[in-house]
Design an enzyme around this catalytic site. Structure first.
Site, mmCIF file in Angstrom:
data_model
loop_
_atom_site.group_PDB
_atom_site.id
_atom_site.type_symbol
_atom_site.label_atom_id
_atom_site.label_comp_id
_atom_site.label_asym_id
_atom_site.label_seq_id
_atom_site.Cartn_x
_atom_site.Cartn_y
_atom_site.Cartn_z
ATOM 1 N N CYS A 139 0.799 -1.233 0.000
ATOM 2 C CA CYS A 139 0.000 0.000 0.000
ATOM 3 C C CYS A 139 0.830 1.281 0.000
ATOM 4 O O CYS A 139 0.770 2.051 -0.954
ATOM 5 C CB CYS A 139 -0.929 0.004 1.213
ATOM 6 S SG CYS A 139 -2.094 -1.356 1.174
HETATM 7 N N1 LIG Z 1 -2.677 -5.869 2.010
HETATM 8 C C1 LIG Z 1 -3.100 -4.818 2.657
HETATM 9 O O1 LIG Z 1 -2.700 -4.566 3.796
HETATM 10 C C2 LIG Z 1 -4.106 -3.863 2.050
HETATM 11 C C3 LIG Z 1 -4.710 -2.915 2.876
HETATM 12 C C4 LIG Z 1 -5.635 -2.032 2.336
HETATM 13 C C5 LIG Z 1 -5.909 -2.107 0.971
HETATM 14 N N2 LIG Z 1 -5.300 -3.023 0.183
HETATM 15 C C6 LIG Z 1 -5.669 -3.059 -1.231
HETATM 16 O O2 LIG Z 1 -6.508 -4.185 -1.453
HETATM 17 C C7 LIG Z 1 -6.273 -4.737 -2.754
HETATM 18 C C8 LIG Z 1 -5.915 -6.211 -2.641
HETATM 19 O O3 LIG Z 1 -4.683 -6.324 -1.941
HETATM 20 P P1 LIG Z 1 -4.219 -7.683 -1.259
HETATM 21 O O4 LIG Z 1 -3.090 -7.311 -0.354
HETATM 22 O O5 LIG Z 1 -5.382 -8.441 -0.703
HETATM 23 O O6 LIG Z 1 -3.660 -8.473 -2.538
HETATM 24 P P2 LIG Z 1 -3.217 -10.032 -2.598
HETATM 25 O O7 LIG Z 1 -2.196 -10.107 -3.668
HETATM 26 O O8 LIG Z 1 -2.915 -10.534 -1.230
HETATM 27 O O9 LIG Z 1 -4.524 -10.807 -3.056
HETATM 28 C C9 LIG Z 1 -5.139 -10.623 -4.263
HETATM 29 C C10 LIG Z 1 -5.753 -11.927 -4.718
HETATM 30 O O10 LIG Z 1 -6.503 -11.649 -5.904
HETATM 31 C C11 LIG Z 1 -6.344 -12.720 -6.818
HETATM 32 N N3 LIG Z 1 -6.672 -12.224 -8.145
HETATM 33 C C12 LIG Z 1 -5.941 -11.410 -8.957
HETATM 34 N N4 LIG Z 1 -6.638 -11.119 -10.075
HETATM 35 C C13 LIG Z 1 -7.817 -11.774 -9.988
HETATM 36 C C14 LIG Z 1 -8.957 -11.861 -10.815
HETATM 37 N N5 LIG Z 1 -9.033 -11.201 -11.976
HETATM 38 N N6 LIG Z 1 -9.994 -12.642 -10.424
HETATM 39 C C15 LIG Z 1 -9.940 -13.300 -9.241
HETATM 40 N N7 LIG Z 1 -8.887 -13.233 -8.395
HETATM 41 C C16 LIG Z 1 -7.841 -12.480 -8.761
HETATM 42 C C17 LIG Z 1 -4.912 -13.165 -6.621
HETATM 43 O O11 LIG Z 1 -4.727 -14.500 -7.054
HETATM 44 C C18 LIG Z 1 -4.728 -12.997 -5.098
HETATM 45 O O12 LIG Z 1 -5.030 -14.192 -4.403
HETATM 46 C C19 LIG Z 1 -5.176 -3.885 -3.378
HETATM 47 O O13 LIG Z 1 -5.767 -2.881 -4.161
HETATM 48 C C20 LIG Z 1 -4.507 -3.261 -2.174
HETATM 49 O O14 LIG Z 1 -3.893 -2.036 -2.487
HETATM 50 C C21 LIG Z 1 -4.414 -3.921 0.695
#
Ligand SMILES: NC(=O)c1ccc[n+]([C@@H]2O[C@H](COP(=O)([O-])OP(=O)(O)OC[C@H]3O[C@@H](n4cnc5c(N)ncnc54)[C@H](O)[C@@H]3O)[C@@H](O)[C@H]2O)c1
Length: 423
Positions: A259
């Protein structure tokens, strides 16, 4: 019973899906990674904050993981929690959002509420996401409700989780906002209505840019405080006694995770692409925070020099290589550029991190394949220098300091002494 599909079962999507399942919703976690889906259905979590027991409870409550997008057809509500990385040239990579939106567009039935949670630049929900969801056959606000709701999860935070972190919602129409509000109110204590999707998108980027800029502020102040022989850590503690108008940020080895280093770039890219000028605070913060691990390398060089040692040939133990304490997430960890720089200078780098059994560090001379040392205190005793990067709760820091002949504390956790140097 509300039928919910959560697309993306990572750090954000899985905890959200399980919290909804706990609240009695029928939840499918959709992900493109077949191995992850199989693992989740077998009850094995890949997220620090989700125990296998919590996943088992979710499965017992009806949660199931799937790779089959056909489940979108029967959904009442769809949440999109896919990654939003950067492209090679530093711009937003909306590929995962677009492919999730296309999958929804191929299956979505009238009456569905679709909410984008992935962090992205203001305008994405309206300009990129909604057209792919709606296609030519559906209208927003009548056939399908579409909203943006930023994900605020803070991995490793024992106090604030999905349920007690207020949720901001902003729809493409007032009816969309209300639908999103009513949905989250089923399992989240406080739901806040934004004026619209753009404002909800901007709220998230403001939160993360605020952190990015303030971390850069103290990282820059730390540099000249050191040269002026001022203890900035003490100054921050003093400033922090002011009960209003100040929020303490502390220096460190740099920012990491999915992030803080990434999201502000989404905003600055948008400003430049649409308006032609720079978001200077973000660019400066990125410059300072990106340089932070290299500054740590320089300070280690200086500390070794004081101890009449050269970096070249020195054995250096890095302690805690994740991007923040008490998680196993290595994404954008500042430990990587630090290890790379020390290796370039000829140091022999080893590390300890109970969350990271093995670690790959790309260097100019190829990938360094490292395995965590078993006993951090014994390894500290045998190293020429120790760099404390992430003070995981499991560490006895005083014992670590006693074991080390030279320790550089990048987190301000230890009192400086002959052998303990603080950034
Ligand atoms: N990790 C954090 O602490 C956090 C906090 C706040 C916001 N975010 C935001 O949340 C969002 C997700 O982040 P995350 O950390 O959970 O990512 P992540 O990489 O942990 O998980 C994303 C998942 O989505 C899947 N994926 C990708 N494309 C896909 C599709 N087209 N269809 C289905 N599944 C798909 C991937 O296989 C993966 O398992 C991002 O935009 C991030 O900026 C993350």
């Amino acid at each position: 019973m509300t039928r919910l599909v959560v697309i993306g079962q990572g750090y954000v999507g899985l905890p959200m899906a399980l919290e909804a399942a706990r609240a009695g919703l029928a939840v499918v976690g959709l992900d493109t990674q077949a191995s992850l889906v199989a693992r989740l259905n077998a009850g094995r979590s890949h997220i620090d904050d989700v125990s296998d027991a919590a996943l088992a409870a979710g499965l017992a409550a009806g949660y199931t993981a799937s790779t089959d997008a056909a489940c979108l057809r029967a959904a009442d509500v769809i949440l999109v929690c896919v990654p939003t990385p950067l492209t090679a040239d530093g711009g937003p990579d909306l590929g995962p959002i677009e492919s999730a939106a296309r999958a929804i567009g191929a299956h979505v039935a009238p009456g569905t509420l679709v909410i984008l949670e992935s962090t992205t630049y203001p305008g994405t929900t309206e300009e990129v996401f909604a057209p792919l969801v709606l296609g030519d056959r559906l209208s927003v606000g009548t056939d399908v409700h579409i909203a943006f709701s930023p994900e605020r999860i803070d991995p490793g935070n024992a106090t604030y989780g999905v349920r007690n972190t207020p949720k901001v919602v902003g729809g493409l129409t007032p009816a969309c906002t209300r639908a999103a509000r009513d949905f989250y109110a089923q399992f989240i204590d406080t739901v806040v209505e934004a004026k619209g999707a753009k404002e909800a998108e901007m709220a998230k980027l403001l939160e993360n840019t605020f952190r990015h800029v303030n971390i850069a502020l103290v990282n820059e102040m730390m540099r000249f405080s050191h040269e002026l022989d001022i203890d900035l850590w003490d100054a921050i503690d003093c400033a922090d006694t002011k009960p209003f108008g100040f929020m303490a940020f502390r220096p460190g080895p740099g920012v990491g995770g999915h992030c803080i280093p990434v999201d502000p770039a989404y905003l600055s890219h948008r400003v430049k692409a649409r308006l032609g000028y720079a978001f200077r605070m973000v660019e400066l913060a990125a410059e300072i925070n990106t340089a932070a691990p290299l500054y740590v390398a320089g300070r280690l060089w200086e500390a070794l020099n004081e101890h009449r040692l050269a970096v070249n040939g020195a054995s250096v133990l890095l302690v805690g290589v994740t991007y923040k304490p008490n998680v196993s997430d290595l994404r954008e960890s500042p430990a990587v550029p630090l290890a790379k720089r020390l290796t370039q200078w000829g140091a022999r780098v080893s590390y300890h991190d109970a969350h990271v059994p093995s670690w790959r560090v790309p260097t100019d001379a190829g990938v360094l394949e490292l395995t965590s040392v078993d006993d951090v205190y014994a390894a500290a005793g045998g190293a020429d220098a120790v760099v404390l990067l992430q003070p995981h709760a499991t560490y006895d820091l005083d014992r670590l300091a006693r074991a080390s002949s030279l320790l550089l504390d990048t987190r301000g956790r230890l009192a400086p002494s002959g052998s303990v140097h603080r950034l």
